[in-house]
Design a protein around this motif. Structure first.
Motif, short mmCIF file in Angstrom:
data_model
loop_
_atom_site.label_atom_id
_atom_site.label_comp_id
_atom_site.label_asym_id
_atom_site.label_seq_id
_atom_site.Cartn_x
_atom_site.Cartn_y
_atom_site.Cartn_z
N PHE A 77 6.58 -9.83 -6.19
CA PHE A 77 6.05 -9.37 -4.90
C PHE A 77 6.85 -8.20 -4.35
N ILE A 113 6.07 -16.50 0.65
CA ILE A 113 5.87 -16.71 -0.80
C ILE A 113 7.04 -17.52 -1.37
N SER A 124 -3.83 -13.35 2.75
CA SER A 124 -3.60 -14.69 3.32
C SER A 124 -4.46 -15.74 2.62
N ILE A 128 4.34 1.29 -7.49
CA ILE A 128 4.86 -0.08 -7.42
C ILE A 128 3.96 -1.04 -8.18
N VAL A 144 5.88 -11.89 4.70
CA VAL A 144 5.07 -12.39 3.58
C VAL A 144 5.98 -12.82 2.42
N TRP A 160 0.82 -1.22 0.00
CA TRP A 160 0.00 0.00 0.00
C TRP A 160 0.85 1.26 0.00
N LEU A 214 18.85 -2.60 2.36
CA LEU A 214 18.15 -1.93 1.26
C LEU A 214 18.82 -0.61 0.88
N GLY A 257 -3.86 -14.69 -1.86
CA GLY A 257 -2.41 -14.64 -2.11
C GLY A 257 -1.83 -16.05 -2.08
N PHE A 276 8.45 0.79 10.30
CA PHE A 276 7.61 1.28 9.19
C PHE A 276 6.65 2.37 9.64
N GLU A 284 10.74 -8.14 -3.23
CA GLU A 284 11.36 -6.92 -2.70
C GLU A 284 10.71 -6.63 -1.35
N MET A 285 11.53 -6.59 -0.31
CA MET A 285 10.97 -6.60 1.05
C MET A 285 11.44 -5.39 1.88
N GLY A 286 11.52 -5.58 3.18
CA GLY A 286 11.69 -4.45 4.10
C GLY A 286 13.11 -3.93 4.23
N GLY A 287 13.27 -3.02 5.16
CA GLY A 287 14.60 -2.44 5.40
C GLY A 287 14.74 -1.93 6.82
P1 NAP Z 1 2.60 -6.87 3.40
O1 NAP Z 1 1.75 -6.93 4.61
O2 NAP Z 1 3.64 -7.91 3.23
O3 NAP Z 1 1.59 -6.90 2.16
C1 NAP Z 1 2.07 -6.80 0.83
C2 NAP Z 1 1.09 -7.51 -0.08
O4 NAP Z 1 1.09 -8.90 0.23
C3 NAP Z 1 -0.36 -7.05 0.09
O5 NAP Z 1 -0.99 -7.04 -1.16
C4 NAP Z 1 -0.95 -8.13 0.98
O6 NAP Z 1 -2.33 -8.26 0.87
C5 NAP Z 1 -0.23 -9.35 0.42
N1 NAP Z 1 -0.24 -10.52 1.29
C6 NAP Z 1 -0.44 -10.60 2.62
N2 NAP Z 1 -0.36 -11.89 3.03
C7 NAP Z 1 -0.09 -12.64 1.93
C8 NAP Z 1 0.14 -14.02 1.71
N3 NAP Z 1 0.09 -14.92 2.68
N4 NAP Z 1 0.38 -14.44 0.45
C9 NAP Z 1 0.46 -13.54 -0.56
N5 NAP Z 1 0.25 -12.22 -0.41
C10 NAP Z 1 -0.01 -11.77 0.82
O7 NAP Z 1 3.33 -5.47 3.25
P2 NAP Z 1 2.68 -4.03 3.31
O8 NAP Z 1 2.32 -3.74 4.72
O9 NAP Z 1 1.64 -3.87 2.25
O10 NAP Z 1 3.90 -3.12 2.85
C11 NAP Z 1 4.90 -2.70 3.71
C12 NAP Z 1 6.14 -3.54 3.53
O11 NAP Z 1 6.56 -3.49 2.19
C13 NAP Z 1 7.32 -3.02 4.35
O12 NAP Z 1 7.99 -4.09 4.93
C14 NAP Z 1 8.18 -2.32 3.30
O13 NAP Z 1 9.53 -2.23 3.64
C15 NAP Z 1 7.96 -3.20 2.12
N6 NAP Z 1 8.26 -2.51 0.87
C16 NAP Z 1 9.39 -2.86 0.21
C17 NAP Z 1 9.74 -2.21 -0.97
C18 NAP Z 1 10.98 -2.57 -1.72
O14 NAP Z 1 11.12 -2.16 -2.86
N7 NAP Z 1 11.89 -3.32 -1.14
C19 NAP Z 1 8.91 -1.19 -1.46
C20 NAP Z 1 7.75 -0.87 -0.76
C21 NAP Z 1 7.43 -1.54 0.41
P3 NAP Z 1 -3.31 -7.64 1.99
O15 NAP Z 1 -3.12 -6.17 1.93
O16 NAP Z 1 -4.65 -8.08 1.55
O17 NAP Z 1 -2.88 -8.23 3.29
#
Ligand code: NAP
Length: 515
Positions: free
Chosen positions: A256, A266, A239, A187, A262, A181, A444, A242, A418, A286-289
Motif C-alpha cells: 500500500f 490496513i 472503502s 507508484i 488508510v 493518485w 519521511l 479495499g 498535501f 508507505e504513508m504521509g509526511g
Molecule cells: P488515500 O486516500 O489513503 O488512498 C490511497 C489508496 O487507498 C487509494 O487507492 C484509495 O482508493 C485506497 N483506499 C481508500 N480507503 C481504503 C480502505 N479502507 N482500504 C483499502 N484501500 C483504501 O491516499 P491518496 O489521497 O490517494 O494519496 C495521498 C497520500 O499518499 C498522502 O498522505 C501521501 O503522503 C501518501 N503518499 C505516500 C508516499 C510514500 O511513498 N510514502 C507516496 C505517495 C503518496 P480510493 O481512491 O478509491 O479511495
C-alpha cells in the motif's frame, strides 16, 4: 545480456521537437477522451453497473475517461483468478519473469509522451512533473527486473562438511496493490512490478481519481504478454473493495501507498486472522509526511530558497516528500522570507497543458476543500506572506501559499496538508531547528541547507527521516540512487527502488542435503 542499469533520462522541453511530440500526444489523447475501461480479471474484461468518471482537475467540465467500478463480488473473482494464476506463475523462471518487466518498460518508453500527456490531464501535473512520473515508472521496471535476476542466485551460505546447503527465495502468493493518485503511474508500476517479478500475482486497486492511467498501465501488462491473472485491474471504492481485499483469507500480502489513516486501517485489518487463513499477512505501508527543510545561518540562502520553493510547490505540494515546513534559523530568517516570497511569486499558475505552467490544479474537490480549510486555519496560526487565493475558475487551482511565524505546535505545522501550503517556522539556532524538525509523528524526507560540515554530520545522525538531503531539494528521489521510504507514521520504510525492496515480497527457503 542485460545492460547496466541507468535512470531514464528526462525529456528536454526547451527543445522544439520535444514540445511538438508532447503537443501531438495531447492531440492523440483528445481522440480517446471519455473512453470506458472495463475491469480486467483473469484476462477477461468485465463491465460494471457503476462507473468511475475521471475528471480533468484543470477543467472539471472535461471527462478524461470512465472506468468500471468493482464491488465485492468482482473483488472475490479477482482473488480467485490471482490464486489460480499463482499456481503456474510461481514456477516461472525469475529471468523469464524479468523479461515481462523489460517489455513493459520498452512499451512505456516508446509511448512516453502519451503517458505524460495523460498524467498532465488526469492528474494535473506540469509537463516536467509528468515526464518525471513516466521516467520513474520505466526505472522501477528496469531496476526490479535486474534485481530479481540478481536475487535468483539465492542467499550466500557458508559450506558445511558432509552437507550441501542452499537458501533461495520463493514468492508469497496473492498480493493486493493499493496505490495513490499522486504518482499514479510510477507508484502503481513500481509496487505491481516488484510483486510480479518476485513470482506473486497481483490485484491492482488504483486510486479512483486516476483510474484511467491505471487502466493504460494494465494495457501495458497485456501488451507485454503477461499471462492471464498475473495482473488484474480492479478499480473501485477503496472503502468497499479495499477493505474486502485486505481482510480476505486468500490474500497473502498488501502493498500500500497512501494516507496514514488508510495505511493504519490496513495494518489493523490485515493483522486479524480470517477463517481459513493459513498465514500472517505481510503489509508494506508507505504513508504521509510532514517534511521539513532546515536553513542554517551558514548557508547559501539563494540555493536554500530555491530548494524550499521547489520542494514545497512542485506538483502543487502533492508529494509525500514535499517540504511543508521551512525551519529557518533566526539570523537569516528575514532574508530567507524575502527570497521565498520572490521565488514563489515567480511561479506561473496555469492549466498544465501549457508548457509554461509551473503550478497546476490540486487533484479534486475533496483535496481543494481540505486545503482551503487549512489555509483558513493558517490565517489564524501564522502570517500570510503570499497566496491563499484561488486564481483560476473551472479548475481546482490554489495559489502557492506561504505562512510565516508559525508555531511548531500549530496545526498547519503538524498535520499533512498535501497541497501548496508552506509553514515557515523561526528557530533560535541549529539545535533548536533540529528539535523542531524531529518533533513530528512522521519521518519521511528532510533537508538541511548548511555549509558547516559539523552541522551536516549532526543532522546525518539525528535528523530522523528515511530520506535526508543536504543542500538540495527534498523531493525527487531516483530509483536505484535514493531508495525511498519513511520512518514512524510515514510507513514501514520499505525503501522502494533499493536493493532490499524485493525481499519484502518473498520468503527464503533453506534446503540441506546430507552427502
Ligand atoms: P488515500 O486516500 O489513503 O488512498 C490511497 C489508496 O487507498 C487509494 O487507492 C484509495 O482508493 C485506497 N483506499 C481508500 N480507503 C481504503 C480502505 N479502507 N482500504 C483499502 N484501500 C483504501 O491516499 P491518496 O489521497 O490517494 O494519496 C495521498 C497520500 O499518499 C498522502 O498522505 C501521501 O503522503 C501518501 N503518499 C505516500 C508516499 C510514500 O511513498 N510514502 C507516496 C505517495 C503518496 P480510493 O481512491 O478509491 O479511495
Amino acid at each position: 545480456m542485460v545492460k547496466h542499469y541507468s535512470n531514464e533520462p528526462y525529456v528536454d522541453f526547451t527543445k522544439k521537437e520535444n514540445r511538438m511530440k508532447m503537443e501531438n500526444a495531447f492531440k492523440q489523447l483528445q481522440k480517446s477522451k471519455g473512453k470506458y475501461h472495463p475491469l480486467v480479471i483473469g484476462g477477461k474484461k468485465f463491465d460494471t453497473d457503476k462507473t468511475i468518471t475521471s475528471i480533468n482537475p484543470s477543467n472539471f467540465k472535461e471527462v478524461i475517461g470512465k472506468s468500471a467500478s468493482a464491488d465485492t463480488g468482482y473483488a472475490e473473482k479477482a482473488i480467485e483468478a490471482a490464486s489460480m494464476a499463482f499456481e503456474e506463475w510461481k514456477h516461472v523462471d525469475p529471468k523469464e519473469r524479468a523479461e515481462y518487466l523489460f517489455k513493459a518498460a520498452a512499451i512505456i518508453r516508446r509511448e512516453k509522451y502519451e503517458f505524460s500527456a495523460l498524467l498532465v490531464e488526469e492528474a494535473g501535473k506540469s509537463w516536467v512533473e509528468a515526464d518525471a512520473d513516466t521516467a520513474e515508472a520505466i526505472d522501477f521496471l528496469e531496476y526490479y527486473a535486474r534485481q530479481m535476476i540478481e536475487l535468483s542466485k539465492g542467499m550466500d551460505v557458508f559450506p558445511y562438511p558432509g552437507e550441501t546447503n542452499e537458501c533461495f527465495y520463493i514468492p508469497l502468493g496473492v498480493c493486493v496493490v493499493i496505490s495513490p493518485w499522486n504518482f499514479p503511474l510510477a507508484i502503481l508500476a513500481g509496487m505491481a512490478s516488484a510483486a510480479i517479478v518476485t513470482g506473486n500475482t497481483v490485484i491492482m486497486k488504483p486510486a479512483s481519481s486516476t483510474a484511467v492511467i491505471a487502466a493504460k498501465f494494465m494495457e501495458v501488462w497485456e501488451r507485454a504478454g503477461l499471462p492471464d491473472g498475473v495482473a488484474n485491474y480492479l478499480p473501485g471504492p477503496g472503502s468497499l473493495v479495499g477493505d474486502y481485499l485486505v481482510k480476505h483469507p486468500k490474500v497473502r500480502f498488501i502493498n500500500f501507498t497512501g494516507s496514514k489513516e488508510v495505511g493504519l486501517r490496513i495494518n489493523r485489518l490485515a493483522a486479524d486472522i480470517s477463517p481459513g487463513q493459513k498465514w500472517i499477512k505481510r503489509t508494506t505501508l508507505e504513508m504521509g509526511g510532514k517534511d521539513a527543510i532546515i536553513v542554517d545561518s551558514q548557508a547559501s540562502l539563494e540555493d536554500a530558497a530555491t530548494g524550499v520553493v521547489k520542494s514545497a510547490f512542485g506538483y502543487q505540494g502533492q508529494k509525500c516528500s514535499a517540504c511543508s515546513r521551512a525551519i529557518i534559523v533566526k539570523d537569516v530568517y528575514d532574508e530567507m522570507l524575502k527570497l521565498i516570497i520572490e521565488k514563489t511569486g515567480a511561479l506561473k499558475i496555469n492549466d498544465p497543458k501549457s508548457v509554461e505552467a509551473d503550478i497546476g490544479p490540486v487533484i479534486d474537490q475533496k483535496a481543494y476543500n481540505s486545503i482551503l480549510n487549512y489555509i483558513k486555519t493558517g490565517n489564524s496560526e501564522g502570517r500570510l506572506l503570499t497566496g491563499g487565493n484561488t486564481p483560476i475558475e473551472n479548475g481546482y487551482f490554489i495559489a502557492p501559499t506561504v505562512f510565516a511565524d508559525v508555531s511548531p505546535s500549530a496545526r498547519i505545522a503538524r498535520e499533512e496538508i498535501f497541497g501548496p501550503v508552506l509553514s515557515v517556522i523561526k528557530a533560535e539556532n541549529f539545535d533548536h531547528a533540529l528539535t523542531i524538525a524531529n518533533d513530528t509523528e512522521y519521518g519521511l524526507t528532510g533537508g538541511v541547507f548548511s555549509l558547516n560540515r559539523q552541522k551536516l554530520q549532526r543532522a546525518r545522525r539525528e535528523f530522523n527521516v528515511g530520506n535526508l538531503y543536504f543542500n538540495r531539494k527534498c523531493t525527487g528521489a531516483l530509483v536505484g540512487i535514493q531508495p525511498f521510504g519513511g520512518f514512524n507514521m510515514s510507513g514501514t520504510d520499505s525503501k522502494a527502488g533499493g536493493t532490499d525492496y524485493l525481499l519484502l515480497f518473498m520468503q527464503a527457503k533453506s534446503v540441506t542435503e546430507k552427502l
